[in-house]
Design an enzyme around this catalytic site. Structure first.
Site, short mmCIF file in Angstrom:
data_model
loop_
_atom_site.label_atom_id
_atom_site.label_comp_id
_atom_site.label_asym_id
_atom_site.label_seq_id
_atom_site.Cartn_x
_atom_site.Cartn_y
_atom_site.Cartn_z
CB CYS A 269 -0.92 -0.01 1.21
SG CYS A 269 -2.08 -1.39 1.17
N1 LIG Z 1 -2.70 -6.12 1.62
C1 LIG Z 1 -3.07 -5.02 2.24
O1 LIG Z 1 -2.59 -4.70 3.31
C2 LIG Z 1 -4.12 -4.11 1.65
C3 LIG Z 1 -4.79 -3.22 2.49
C4 LIG Z 1 -5.77 -2.42 1.98
C5 LIG Z 1 -6.05 -2.48 0.62
N2 LIG Z 1 -5.36 -3.33 -0.20
C6 LIG Z 1 -5.72 -3.36 -1.61
O2 LIG Z 1 -6.55 -4.49 -1.84
C7 LIG Z 1 -6.32 -5.01 -3.14
C8 LIG Z 1 -5.96 -6.50 -3.04
O3 LIG Z 1 -4.73 -6.59 -2.33
P1 LIG Z 1 -4.24 -7.95 -1.63
O4 LIG Z 1 -3.13 -7.54 -0.72
O5 LIG Z 1 -5.40 -8.69 -1.07
O6 LIG Z 1 -3.65 -8.76 -2.86
P2 LIG Z 1 -3.18 -10.29 -2.84
O7 LIG Z 1 -2.15 -10.41 -3.88
O8 LIG Z 1 -2.87 -10.73 -1.43
O9 LIG Z 1 -4.47 -11.10 -3.27
C9 LIG Z 1 -5.10 -10.89 -4.49
C10 LIG Z 1 -5.59 -12.21 -5.02
O10 LIG Z 1 -6.33 -11.95 -6.21
C11 LIG Z 1 -6.09 -13.01 -7.11
N3 LIG Z 1 -6.48 -12.60 -8.44
C12 LIG Z 1 -5.83 -11.82 -9.33
N4 LIG Z 1 -6.55 -11.67 -10.45
C13 LIG Z 1 -7.71 -12.37 -10.27
C14 LIG Z 1 -8.85 -12.62 -11.07
N5 LIG Z 1 -8.98 -12.12 -12.30
N6 LIG Z 1 -9.82 -13.39 -10.56
C15 LIG Z 1 -9.72 -13.93 -9.33
N7 LIG Z 1 -8.64 -13.74 -8.52
C16 LIG Z 1 -7.66 -12.95 -9.00
C17 LIG Z 1 -4.62 -13.29 -6.92
O11 LIG Z 1 -4.28 -14.60 -7.39
C18 LIG Z 1 -4.45 -13.18 -5.41
O12 LIG Z 1 -4.66 -14.41 -4.75
C19 LIG Z 1 -5.26 -4.13 -3.77
O13 LIG Z 1 -5.88 -3.10 -4.49
C20 LIG Z 1 -4.56 -3.55 -2.57
O14 LIG Z 1 -3.95 -2.32 -2.86
C21 LIG Z 1 -4.42 -4.18 0.29
#
Ligand SMILES: NC(=O)c1ccc[n+]([C@@H]2O[C@H](COP(=O)([O-])OP(=O)(O)OC[C@H]3O[C@@H](n4cnc5c(N)ncnc54)[C@H](O)[C@@H]3O)[C@@H](O)[C@H]2O)c1
Length: 421
Positions: A269
């Site tokens: 982030c």
């Molecule tokens: N990790 C954090 O601390 C956090 C906090 C707040 C917001 N976010 C935001 O949340 C969003 C997700 O982040 P995250 O950390 O959970 O990512 P992540 O990489 O942990 O998980 C995302 C998942 O989505 C899957 N994926 C990708 N494309 C896909 C599709 N077409 N269909 C189905 N699954 C798919 C990936 O394989 C992965 O398992 C981002 O925008 C991030 O900026 C993250």
């Protein structure tokens, strides 16, 4: 309860992306009585989830297995399964591309995957972090161009996720949730959904306000961490202990919030989201100059740490022809997690190697990293750097051998032989 795919659609939620955001949301929704289909693109992750093995630290295997056994949670890699849900949330990554600009490819392809399968009356919510206008200008046009003719009305909202992995206090339930709907009906449906899961839900007048608020929150952190990292370098050069300064300033009961120095900025982030802001500003013909400078300072911080550590190692005589040996303690981007994505320790390692050092690392939560395996504290070295204060690391055995330690985490300053940033 029946299989989520055949359960009552009015309490069925599909979550696209089962990572750090999607899986904790799934479990919070299960706790709130929803049947959840976790749509995940990675076949390996789907198998892992089905076997009851959680890929994220915040969700225990027990909690996941319990939801599966109760038939309240099912992982699937079939995007068509969203057709069984009343509410669909998108929780896929929004990283940077090679030029460090927003990369919405995964968000766009996830939207394309599910759009033809959305049932009439579905509420589609984006939780992924992105620049203001992403819901309206990117997601909605894709859905409208690909949705089936039966899906006469789809409702849209933005509800940026605020989860803080590893946080034992704040989670999906008790962290207030921002929600912006594209119209009044969308907002009302999104409020009803999040009110069923979260203790506090805050409506914004538009999705863009919610999207911009998320970017502001993380940019606030970048700017303040960069300020303290720059201030730390000034203090260190003048022989002033920055930690005492911060503690002294923090006695002011208003108008000051303490931030601490460190190796740099990590995670998915803080190093990423502010660049969505700088890109968005430039797209609008403006420059977010303070944010751009903060990014530069944070990018430079690991180099500063590498040079400080090698300066400490100068006092040691490694013997003819031998490179300085530097042991890094903790490589994940923050304590308590095994997540190394965007860790600033990567730039630290690169900077050390570029300056001729031989580098090894330890991290009890990271089994392998950048094609290398961890060593133990017994590894012979000239200096050690505590980069991330992971549990289970033994600084005392290094100090007992006379290895000087540069502690970037301000946890070991009371021990003889430890220097702070
Ligand atoms: N990790 C954090 O601390 C956090 C906090 C707040 C917001 N976010 C935001 O949340 C969003 C997700 O982040 P995250 O950390 O959970 O990512 P992540 O990489 O942990 O998980 C995302 C998942 O989505 C899957 N994926 C990708 N494309 C896909 C599709 N077409 N269909 C189905 N699954 C798919 C990936 O394989 C992965 O398992 C981002 O925008 C991030 O900026 C993250």
């Amino acid at each position: 309860m029946t299989n989520p795919q055949t359960a009552s659609p009015d309490k069925t939620l599909a979550i696209v992306g089962q990572g750090y955001v999607g899986l904790p949301l799934a479990m919070a929704a299960v706790d709130a009585g929803w049947s959840v289909i976790g749509i995940e693109k990675s076949a390996g992750r789907v198998e892992q989830l089905k076997a009851g093995s959680s890929p994220v630290e915040d969700i225990s295997d027990e909690r996941l297995a319990k939801a599966i056994a109760a038939k309240k949670y099912l992982a699937s890699n079939n995007p068509a399964d969203v057709s069984a849900a009343l509410v669909v949330t998108i929780c896929v990554p929004t990283p940077l591309d090679d030029a460090r600009n927003p990369d919405l490819e995964l968000l766009e392809s996830a939207t394309k995957d599910i759009a033809p399968h959305l049932a009439d009356g579905t509420l589609l919510v984006s939780e992924s972090t992105s620049y203001p206008g992403t819901l309206r200008d990117v997601i909605i046009p894709i859905v409208n161009s690909l949705k089936s003719s039966n899906a006469k009305e789809i409702f849209f909202a933005s509800a940026p996720e605020r989860v803080n992995p590893g946080d034992l206090v704040w989670d999906q339930k008790n962290t207030p949730r921002l929600v912006g709907g594209i119209d009044t009906e969308s907002l009302n449906r999104a409020l009803a959904f999040y009110n069923s899961i979260c203790d506090s839900v805050v409506a914004t007048s538009t999705p863009e306000i919610a999207e911009a608020a998320k970017i502001l929150e993380n940019t606030f952190r970048l700017v303040n961490i960069s300020l303290i990292n720059e201030f730390t370098q000034l203090c260190s050069a003048q022989g002033i202990n920055v930690h005492e300064v911060i503690n002294a300033a923090a006695t002011k009961p208003y108008g000051f919030m303490p931030f601490r120095p460190g190796v740099g900025i990590g995670g998915h982030c803080i190093p990423v989201d502010p660049l969505y802001l700088t890109w968005w500003a430039r797209k609008g013909g403006q420059v977010a100059s303070l944010v751009e400078r903060s990014d530069e300072i944070s990018t430079q911080m690991p180099i500063y740490v590498a040079e400080r550590a090698l300066g400490i190692a100068l006092g040691k005589s490694p013997g003819p022809g031998r490179a300085k040996r530097v042991l890094i303690l903790g490589v994940a981007y923050k304590p308590g997690v095994g997540d190394v994505r965007e860790t600033p320790v990567s730039a630290l390692r690169t900077a050390l190697i570029a300056r001729g050092a031989e580098v090894a690392w330890i991290d009890p939560l990271v089994p392998a990293w950048e094609g290398t395996e961890p060593v133990t504290e017994a590894w012979e070295c000239d200096v050690a750097i505590v980069a991330t204060n992971q549990p289970g690391m033994d600084v005392n055995s290094l100090l007992a051998r006379g290895v000087p330690i540069l502690d970037c985490t301000n946890n070991y300053g009371h021990l003889a032989g430890v220097l702070l940033l």
